[in-house]
Write a protein that holds these residues in place. Structure first.
Motif, mmCIF file in Angstrom:
data_model
loop_
_atom_site.group_PDB
_atom_site.id
_atom_site.type_symbol
_atom_site.label_atom_id
_atom_site.label_comp_id
_atom_site.label_asym_id
_atom_site.label_seq_id
_atom_site.Cartn_x
_atom_site.Cartn_y
_atom_site.Cartn_z
ATOM 1 N N SER A 55 0.740 9.731 -7.532
ATOM 2 C CA SER A 55 0.886 9.194 -5.503
ATOM 3 C C SER A 55 2.410 9.311 -5.653
ATOM 4 C CB SER A 55 1.260 7.439 -5.662
ATOM 5 O OG SER A 55 -0.155 6.944 -6.217
ATOM 6 N N VAL A 70 -0.827 8.444 0.397
ATOM 7 C CA VAL A 70 -0.742 7.155 0.123
ATOM 8 C C VAL A 70 0.900 7.001 1.505
ATOM 9 C CG1 VAL A 70 1.447 7.458 -1.681
ATOM 10 C CG2 VAL A 70 0.178 5.546 -1.506
ATOM 11 N N SER A 74 1.801 3.630 3.877
ATOM 12 C CA SER A 74 2.904 3.076 4.374
ATOM 13 C C SER A 74 3.079 2.808 5.310
ATOM 14 C CB SER A 74 4.152 3.730 3.566
ATOM 15 O OG SER A 74 4.944 3.292 2.739
ATOM 16 N N THR A 145 -9.161 1.873 6.008
ATOM 17 C CA THR A 145 -7.834 2.023 5.237
ATOM 18 C C THR A 145 -7.117 1.726 6.082
ATOM 19 O OG1 THR A 145 -7.644 4.147 4.578
ATOM 20 C CG2 THR A 145 -8.580 2.526 3.252
ATOM 21 N N ALA A 154 0.647 -4.047 4.525
ATOM 22 C CA ALA A 154 0.759 -3.364 2.797
ATOM 23 C C ALA A 154 -0.451 -2.651 2.629
ATOM 24 C CB ALA A 154 0.031 -5.304 1.886
ATOM 25 N N ILE A 155 0.133 -1.391 1.067
ATOM 26 C CA ILE A 155 -0.744 -0.761 1.281
ATOM 27 C C ILE A 155 -2.316 -0.795 0.660
ATOM 28 C CG2 ILE A 155 -0.988 2.054 -0.134
ATOM 29 C CD1 ILE A 155 2.040 1.704 0.401
ATOM 30 N N ALA A 156 -3.108 -0.604 1.588
ATOM 31 C CA ALA A 156 -4.413 -1.477 1.628
ATOM 32 C C ALA A 156 -5.552 -0.400 0.306
ATOM 33 C CB ALA A 156 -4.828 -1.623 2.721
ATOM 34 N N TRP A 157 -5.475 0.935 0.534
ATOM 35 C CA TRP A 157 -6.110 1.487 -0.584
ATOM 36 C C TRP A 157 -6.042 1.438 -1.664
ATOM 37 C CZ3 TRP A 157 -11.177 1.528 -0.479
ATOM 38 C CH2 TRP A 157 -11.893 3.126 -1.510
ATOM 39 N N GLU A 158 -4.588 1.438 -2.319
ATOM 40 C CA GLU A 158 -3.769 1.366 -4.139
ATOM 41 C C GLU A 158 -3.930 0.406 -4.376
ATOM 42 O OE1 GLU A 158 -2.543 4.003 -4.683
ATOM 43 O OE2 GLU A 158 -3.361 4.663 -2.776
ATOM 44 N N LEU A 159 -4.844 -0.551 -3.842
ATOM 45 C CA LEU A 159 -4.887 -1.890 -4.391
ATOM 46 C C LEU A 159 -6.095 -1.973 -5.737
ATOM 47 C CD1 LEU A 159 -4.101 -4.787 -2.250
ATOM 48 C CD2 LEU A 159 -3.091 -4.751 -4.091
ATOM 49 N N VAL A 160 -7.221 -1.186 -4.406
ATOM 50 C CA VAL A 160 -8.617 0.056 -5.400
ATOM 51 C C VAL A 160 -8.616 0.946 -5.494
ATOM 52 C CG1 VAL A 160 -9.588 -2.566 -4.161
ATOM 53 C CG2 VAL A 160 -9.803 -0.522 -3.452
ATOM 54 N N MET A 165 -5.738 4.946 -9.773
ATOM 55 C CA MET A 165 -5.584 3.664 -10.837
ATOM 56 C C MET A 165 -5.547 4.086 -12.028
ATOM 57 S SD MET A 165 -8.656 0.764 -10.173
ATOM 58 C CE MET A 165 -7.531 0.116 -8.663
ATOM 59 N N ARG A 168 -2.890 6.472 -13.414
ATOM 60 C CA ARG A 168 -1.711 6.244 -13.727
ATOM 61 C C ARG A 168 -1.719 4.707 -15.231
ATOM 62 N NH1 ARG A 168 -0.938 2.819 -8.261
ATOM 63 N NH2 ARG A 168 -2.946 1.327 -9.230
#
Lengths: 286, 250
Positions: A55, A70, A74, A145, A154-160, A165, A168
């Motif tokens: 990221s 990302v 933002s 997204t 909020a940064i949406a796609w990074e949640l899923v 993922m 990280r």
């Protein structure tokens, strides 16, 4: 010769050694694992060449790199960014404008090994057909997204996001992220052939947009030598990109943004039809 | 000819149907994500953000989950939340009861942030407001019982500024003094050392995110004594002489 063209596998085995026939595949795996190793050297061995993750990262304390998608999220979320992330994203965009937008997908992204594994297993097990979403779905998802980021602030796609993922998780502790990675694997294996990378992932869609103008491309300059064995179509993760260049009358360069520059077609073609070149190279060799 | 048109129309219909399907699917996912993203903004009270973090709702739009702050932390205080972890996926946090912030004077975590989710320009760690210590349970705090535990006060990096001991008469014994640990929000950085070292099995002093820890007075309130201090004197010329109102003859 006509008999030979029906059994491509036999021709292939007659052509060069195992390593020579998988040159680009091996190079690609080396690149994927190499990038991962550079990131892992820090947490595992205490050698900090690269810090952060895909990221956003900092190499040797000087080179910032930031994922442009990302960053877009933002921005959509209403955050006016500080300098280094912007510079990092600019460097990344410039780099992929040179080497091919979705080169990220096939040469860097760790998820590629998962989905390539699923595709390989699918071929081995002979799992038939399946349903894929529309090719446009990823672009709609990219838009959705960004809209969600804007709506939620909020940064949406990074949640899923399974891609970030997974990466990280390998570097910072995996938690339940392995379930998501397994989900992508099973989706590609059982539900949708080449579904995740080619039809869903908005990260790849963002890199596709860069790929619309990128310089380094695969081309089919010796398309006259093609004997329709179909090997390239079988291995290509984005089958539709080959035909215009291979069978068309226009440029022999694969200009489609979704070509990932994985070069698997160069590997498998026994007639040596394909090679890397730049997007403006219209020469044809016989 | 007619059949060709039919076929192209059928193809177009199919194309439009697939397109609409893709768009609706994406919109559905987007809506779900938007709602989830909004909800995920509620950080659990045990998870604290690194020093210099933007307010939580802005933070989630600014943090790209890269972990550079985590790598910059010399004490392994900061962690990136894994999926299913305490904070929204991938965001940095720490839990004071486990590993508190050691308050590095140069704030390396904030300096490492590439996006401004953490304020690089934070002048000093003393300006950090990671949270606010609150005595959440007076019934178990030893000092409130009249014992001289004092541990939270002793470990506080801003001793006598962020936490003071305020003497109060011990009603139970009638002749001793309670030393009440008292937190002052103008100096508490929320580092969590007090919560970490509270000797109880469950800490009686906890660092809470500011939103949970602080009340806020109405914007239109004016406290007379504060206004007097600001103006350097009474705001009315002399004490008011109010008329004496008593029943007649008294």
């Amino acid at each position: 010769m006509s008999g030979a063209s029906m059994t491509a596998g036999r021709i292939e085995s007659a052509r060069g050694g195992l390593i020579a026939r998988n040159r680009w595949l091996l190079a690609r795996r080396a690149s994927q694992l190499g990038v991962l190793a550079l990131f892992l050297l820090g947490p595992l061995a205490g050698v900090w060449i690269v810090k952060g993750n895909l990221s956003s990262s900092l190499t040797l304390g000087v080179l910032p790199l930031t994922d442009p998608y990302v960053l877009l999220q933002s921005l959509a979320a209403g955050h006016a960014l500080a300098g280094t992330a912007l510079a990092g994203a600019a460097i990344v965009v410039a780099f992929y404008l040179l080497v091919g937008g979705r080169a990220y997908c096939s040469w860097v992204c760790p998820m590629n090994m998962v989905t390539d594994g699923a595709a390989w297993l699918r071929r081995r097990l002979g799992i038939p057909g399946g349903r894929t979403p529309s090719k446009q779905f990823r672009y709609w998802l990219l838009g959705a997204t960004l809209a969600a980021s804007f709506g939620a602030g909020a940064i949406a796609w990074e949640l899923v996001n399974p891609v970030s993922m997974f990466h990280r998780g390998l570097l910072f502790g995996v938690g339940l992220a392995w379930l998501v990675v397994l989900g992508v694997f099973l989706y590609d294996l059982l539900v949708s052939p080449r579904g995740w990378c080619g039809h869903v992932c908005p990260v790849g869609a963002a890199y596709s947009l860069i790929g619309k103008a990128s310089v380094l491309r695969v081309a089919a300059p010796r398309r006259a030598a093609c004997d329709d064995c179909g090997d390239c179509f079988r291995v290509c993760p984005e089958v539709q990109v080959i035909r215009p260049a291979l069978k068309g009358t226009g440029t022999p360069v694969i200009t489609a943004a979704n070509c990932t520059n994985c070069a698997r077609c160069i590997d498998v073609c026994h007639a040596n039809v394909f090679r890397f070149t730049h997007r403006f190279d219209r020469r044809e060799a016989s | 000819m007619v059949r060709d048109t039919d076929r192209s129309q059928a193809a177009r219909r199919q194309f439009l149907a697939r397109m609409a399907g893709a768009a609706c699917g994406a919109a559905l996912v987007g809506t779900g994500l938007g709602l989830y993203a909004g909800r995920a903004g509620a950080l659990p009270a045990s998870a604290l953000r690194p020093p210099g973090a933007l307010p939580e709702d802005e933070f989630l739009g600014a943090c790209v989950r890269c972990g550079l702050c985590v790598r910059a932390c010399p004490y392994e205080t900061l962690k990136l939340s894994a999926l299913g972890g305490a904070a929204p996926t991938g965001t940095p946090y720490f839990e004071a009861r486990k590993v508190p912030c050691e308050m590095c004077p140069d704030v390396p975590c904030a300096k490492a942030c590439p996006t401004g989710a953490l304020d690089k320009a934070i002048p000093s760690i003393d300006d950090a407001r990671m949270g606010l210590a609150v005595i959440v349970d007076q019934e178990s705090c030893l000092n409130y019982q009249g014992l001289r535990c004092d541990v939270c006060y002793r470990v506080c990096p801003a001793i006598d500024k962020a936490i003071t001991l305020e003497p109060r008469h011990n009603e139970r014994t009638g002749r001793h003094t309670l030393f009440i640990p008292t937190v002052h929000s103008d100096a508490c950085t929320g580092c969590g050392k007090c919560e970490r070292s509270c000797v109880l099995e469950e800490a009686a002093i906890k660092v809470l995110p500011l939103k949970q820890a602080k009340g806020r007075i109405g914007g239109h309130y004016r406290l007379g004594w504060e206004e007097k201090k600001k103006a350097g004197g009474a705001l009315i010329p002399e004490p008011l002489q109010l008329p004496v109102r008593r029943p007649d003859g008294q």
